[in-house]
Write an enzyme that holds these catalytic residues in place. Structure first.
Site, PDB file in Angstrom:
ATOM      1  N   ASP A 196      21.380 -17.634 -19.914  1.00 39.08           N
ATOM      2  CA  ASP A 196      21.439 -18.612 -19.099  1.00 39.08           C
ATOM      3  C   ASP A 196      22.752 -19.561 -19.076  1.00 39.08           C
ATOM      4  O   ASP A 196      23.117 -19.535 -20.176  1.00 39.08           O
ATOM      5  CB  ASP A 196      20.008 -19.518 -19.258  1.00 39.08           C
ATOM      6  CG  ASP A 196      20.102 -20.658 -18.499  1.00 39.08           C
ATOM      7  OD1 ASP A 196      20.209 -20.598 -17.106  1.00 39.08           O
ATOM      8  OD2 ASP A 196      19.655 -21.824 -19.066  1.00 39.08           O
ATOM      9  N   ASP A 220      13.072 -19.930 -17.463  1.00 39.03           N
ATOM     10  CA  ASP A 220      13.530 -18.869 -18.213  1.00 39.03           C
ATOM     11  C   ASP A 220      12.203 -18.091 -18.892  1.00 39.03           C
ATOM     12  O   ASP A 220      12.488 -16.817 -19.641  1.00 39.03           O
ATOM     13  CB  ASP A 220      14.379 -19.274 -19.363  1.00 39.03           C
ATOM     14  CG  ASP A 220      15.700 -19.766 -18.448  1.00 39.03           C
ATOM     15  OD1 ASP A 220      16.239 -19.033 -17.685  1.00 39.03           O
ATOM     16  OD2 ASP A 220      16.634 -20.762 -19.025  1.00 39.03           O
ATOM     17  N   ASP A 261      16.646 -21.663 -21.872  1.00 38.98           N
ATOM     18  CA  ASP A 261      15.966 -22.888 -22.446  1.00 38.98           C
ATOM     19  C   ASP A 261      14.743 -23.409 -21.527  1.00 38.98           C
ATOM     20  O   ASP A 261      13.909 -24.255 -21.873  1.00 38.98           O
ATOM     21  CB  ASP A 261      17.079 -23.998 -22.662  1.00 38.98           C
ATOM     22  CG  ASP A 261      17.699 -24.412 -21.248  1.00 38.98           C
ATOM     23  OD1 ASP A 261      17.458 -25.442 -21.008  1.00 38.98           O
ATOM     24  OD2 ASP A 261      18.529 -23.469 -20.474  1.00 38.98           O
TER      25      ASP A 261
END
Length: 647
Positions: free
Chosen positions: A321, A517, A513
Site C-alpha cells: 500500500d 487493506d 495499514d
C-alpha cells in the site's frame, strides 16, 4: 474462572508437574518413585491425553505417522529413560502452542466481526413527509436518507444534496477527504464532514462497500490454507523410519545370526528407540522458531506464528500500500512557484487566507507553511465544490484551487508543467494567474532503502497498490525504485490484483495499514500490517505486524527468517547425525544406555543452546539512519547488523 476453564488441561498439568518436582527432590521422598511417579502421570495425562486421542483419530483417518504420534513417541521415550519432567514439559509446551495458535485465529475473527458491528445501525429515512430513525436493513432501495455532519453514511447511494465533503479513509485508505456533487455515488462507512446531506439509497444493507470488505476477508480466510508445519512433514518420514527400524532390529536377526537371543536384540531395540526419541528436535526446532519470533519482537516486528517465518523467507512477490505504508499520510508544501513578479511569501499568504477556515489536509499544509504570519481578512468567501475557493482580499477577487477552477473563471496558466505527481493549488488575482503551490504526501525516510534491501534479499517483484491517483502513484514508484504501481484502486481492486498473483508455487506478500487493506492482508500468503497507525481489523488479520510503521523492518524480518531457518536446520543436522551414529552403535551392541541418554538429552541441550544464538544475534534493536552510508550488506552482514536496514 474463565481462564481456568479455557486452559484447564495446561493449568492442571502445571500444578501436578510442580507438585511432582517438589516431591521428587524433597529429601524425605528421595528415590521413592512410587510417590512422585503418579503425579508425573497425572500431569502427563492432562495434556498428553488429548494429543494421543488426536493421534488415534489421525490413524483412524488413514494418517498413521502424524505429528501427534511423534509427540507421543517423544514423550514416551523420555519416560522410558526416567526423564519424567522432560516428557511432561514437552507435551505441556506443545499444548500451550496450540492454545496460542487458536487464540490468534479467534482474535482475527472477533476483530472482523467488530468491524461489521461498527457499521451504522441507525438510518434517518424520509417517509410520509417526516423523518424516522430505523435500522438500515429496513431501508429499501430508492428511499431517501439524511446524514448529519459527523455521522457515518449507513447505506450506499446517490447524493441528492448539491455537494458534500466525505471522509472515506475507512474504505479507500487515503487521508484526503473526497468532495462529491449531486448525482455522484456515496458509500456506506463514509463520514459526512460538513453540512447535512440527503442520499438516495441504491443498495441493501448487506450489499454496502463496508459489508463487502467483511465478505472479502472471510472469503480470503477460507481460501488461505494453513501452512504445513515442518514438524508435521518431519514426522511423516522420521517416525515410521524409527518404529520400523526398531522392529526390524528386534526380529530380523532371527533370520541372519546364529544363537539368536530375543532378550538381547529386544534390549538393543529399546536403546535404539531411546536414542531415536526426538525430544531434542521436538524442543529445539520450536525453540529455534520462538527465538526468531522473539528476536523479531525486539526489533519491533510481531510474527503471529512460526509458519510465517518460513513463508516470509520464501516470498518473491510483495504488494505494498502507499499511504501510511510507504508515505507518512501527512501533507506538506513542496514548492512555491510565483509568477508575474509575485513574492513567495505573499503567494502563500493569499492562499492561506482563503484556506484558514478549512479542515482539509491540503489547507492545513498551506497554513502550516505560513509560519504563523498574520493573514488577510476575506470577504464574500465561497467554496466551489471539488475545485477550490473564491473570495475578496484587499478589494481584489482571489481564486485558489485546481486547474478546473481556473478554467471555470477563464484564467489561463502560464506554465504547463503541472502534470506530475504532486497536488497543485493554483492562485489567481483579479483574473490573472499569479502562481502555484505544490503539495505532496511525504515519503517515509526509510522507504527507499527498504525497497533496495528487499530487492537484494530476493524479493524480485515489488508492486504498489493505492487508492490515490495514478500520476502520484507512478511518481512515488519511480522515486523508490518500485517495479510496478497501480492507482485509483478500491479494496476489491487491490484484492483482485493479489488474487491473480497467487499460485501453488509462489509466496505472495502484502503490506498495508487501513481497514480497506484487511481483505488483501488476509488473502496474501504473508499479510503484513503497519501496527502503529494500522486499524485494529488490519492488525488482527495480519500474519506479521510492523509495530513502528517502518518499512525498513520488512527486510530485517526476512533476514531473521533466513537466519532462523539456518539455525533450525543446523539443529536438525546435528541431532540426526549424532542419533544415527549412536543408533548404529546400538545396533552393533556397542552403545549402552548412557550413550543413548547423551544422544537424547545431551543433543537436546546443545541444540537448545544453538537456538539461543538467534536472540543474541538480533538483540540490538537500534536502527540505521538514512544518512548513514556505511550500511552492511543485508545478507553477508556480521551479527552486529541485521541487514542493510539496521546497524
Amino acid at each position: 474462572m474463565l481462564f481456568l476453564k479455557k486452559y484447564k488441561e495446561a493449568v492442571v498439568s502445571s500444578l501436578f508437574l510442580a507438585a511432582a518436582l517438589i516431591v521428587e527432590h524433597a529429601i524425605s521422598f528421595s528415590g521413592q518413585a512410587y510417590v512422585y511417579l503418579p503425579l508425573y502421570g497425572f500431569s502427563y495425562l492432562s495434556v498428553g491425553g488429548p494429543v494421543w486421542i488426536k493421534a488415534y483419530n489421525s490413524i483412524k483417518n488413514g494418517t498413521i505417522f502424524s505429528e501427534f504420534l511423534l509427540m507421543g513417541i517423544a514423550t514416551a521415550g523420555a519416560f522410558a529413560i526416567g526423564e519424567y519432567a522432560e516428557g511432561v514439559a514437552v507435551m505441556l509446551f506443545y499444548m500451550i502452542g496450540e492454545y496460542a495458535q487458536g487464540n490468534a485465529v479467534h482474535r482475527a475473527r472477533r476483530s472482523i466481526k467488530s468491524l461489521v458491528d461498527q457499521q451504522p445501525n441507525i438510518a434517518t429515512v424520509e417517509r410520509n413527509g417526516s423523518t424516522k430513525e430505523v435500522h438500515p436493513a429496513t431501508v429499501k432501495s430508492g428511499e431517501i436518507i439524511q446524514v448529519k455532519p459527523g455521522e457515518k453514511v449507513p447505506l450506499d447511494g446517490k447524493l441528492i444534496t448539491q455537494k458534500a465533503s466525505l471522509n472515506t479513509a475507512a474504505l479507500t485508505g487515503e487521508s484526503k477527504p473526497m468532495s462529491k456533487e449531486a448525482g455522484e455515488e456515496v458509500w456506506a462507512g463514509s463520514i459526512n464532514r460538513e453540512t447535512p446531506i440527503r442520499v438516495e439509497v441504491t443498495g441493501g444493507y448487506e450489499d454496502t462497500k463496508l459489508a463487502n470488505i467483511l465478505a472479502m476477508v472471510q472469503k480470503a480466510a477460507k481460501r488461505k490454507a494453513p501452512t504445513q508445519r515442518f514438524i508435521t512433514k518431519f514426522a511423516r518420514t522420521y517416525t515410521p523410519f524409527v518404529v520400523w527400524s526398531a522392529a526390524a532390529l528386534t526380529f530380523l536377526p532371527y533370520l541372519i545370526v546364529e544363537n539368536y537371543v530375543f532378550q538381547d536384540w529386544f534390549y538393543r531395540a529399546l536403546i535404539f528407540l531411546v536414542v531415536s526419541c526426538p525430544c531434542g528436535l521436538v524442543i529445539s526446532i520450536p525453540l529455534g522458531y520462538f527465538g526468531g519470533i522473539g528476536a523479531a519482537s525486539r526489533n519491533g516486528i510481531l510474527f503471529k506464528g512460526s509458519d510465517f517465518l518460513d513463508q516470509l523467507r520464501k516470498m518473491k512477490t510483495l504488494f505494498m500500500d502507499k499511504t501510511g505504508t510507504l508515505t507518512e499520510a501527512s501533507f506538506e508544501v513542496e514548492q512555491v512557484y510565483p509568477v508575474n513578479g509575485y513574492d513567495k511569501e505573499e503567494l502563500i499568504k493569499l492562499a492561506a487566507s482563503l484556506e484558514k477556515q478549512s479542515t482539509h489536509p491540503i489547507a492545513k499544509a498551506i497554513l502550516n507553511h505560513t509560519n504563523g504570519q498574520s493573514l488577510y481578512t476575506v470577504e464574500n468567501q465561497q467554496e466551489i465544490s471539488g475545485k477550490g475557493l473564491q473570495g475578496i482580499i484587499n478589494q481584489k477577487n482571489v481564486v485558489v484551487g485546481n486547474r478546473e477552477l481556473l478554467k471555470e473563471f477563464g484564467i489561463p496558466l502560464t506554465a504547463n508543467s503541472w502534470d506530475d505527481a504532486y497536488t497543485y493549488v493554483h492562485v489567481a488575482e483579479d483574473g490573472r494567474y499569479i502562481g502555484t503551490i505544490s503539495i505532496a504526501d511525504q515519503i517515509k525516510e526509510d522507504s527507499k532503502q527498504a525497497i533496495e534491501a528487499l530487492h537484494k534479499l530476493g524479493v524480485s517483484h515489488i508492486i504498489m497498490l493505492s487508492g490515490d491517483n495514478q500520476q502520484i502513484v507512478d511518481h512515488i514508484a519511480r522515486e523508490l525504485g518500485i517495479d510496478n504501481a497501480y492507482g485509483d484502486l478500491l479494496p476489491d481492486d487491490k484484492y483482485a490484483h493479489v488474487e491473480r498473483a497467487l499460485g501453488p508455487n509462489k509466496t505472495v506478500g502484502f503490506v498495508g495499514d487501513g481497514v480497506n487493506d484487511a481483505p488483501v492482508i488476509t488473502l496474501a500468503d504473508v499479510g503484513i500490517a503497519m501496527g502503529g497507525i494500522g486499524s485494529d481489523a488490519t492488525i488482527e488479520t495480519a500474519d506479521v505486524v510492523i509495530q513502528t510503521d517502518q518499512p525498513s523492518k520488512i527486510p530485517i524480518a526476512i533476514n531473521i527468517a533466513h537466519f532462523t531457518h539456518r539455525v533450525v536446520w543446523q539443529n536438525i543436522g546435528f541431532a540426526l547425525g549424532i542419533k544415527i551414529f549412536v543408533m548404529i552403535l546400538a545396533s552393533l551392541g556397542i552403545a549402552t544406555m548412557w550413550e543413548a541418554i547423551f544422544a537424547d538429552v545431551g543433543v537436546a541441550l546443545i541444540a537448545i543452546a544453538n537456538a539461543m544464538r538467534i536472540q543474541n544475534k538480533y538483540s540490538d534493536n537500534s536502527f540505521w539512519s538514512p544518512s548513514n552510508s556505511d550500511r552492511p550488506d543485508p545478507i553477508d552482514s556480521e551479527p552486529a547488523a541485521c541487514c542493510s536496514t539496521c546497524q
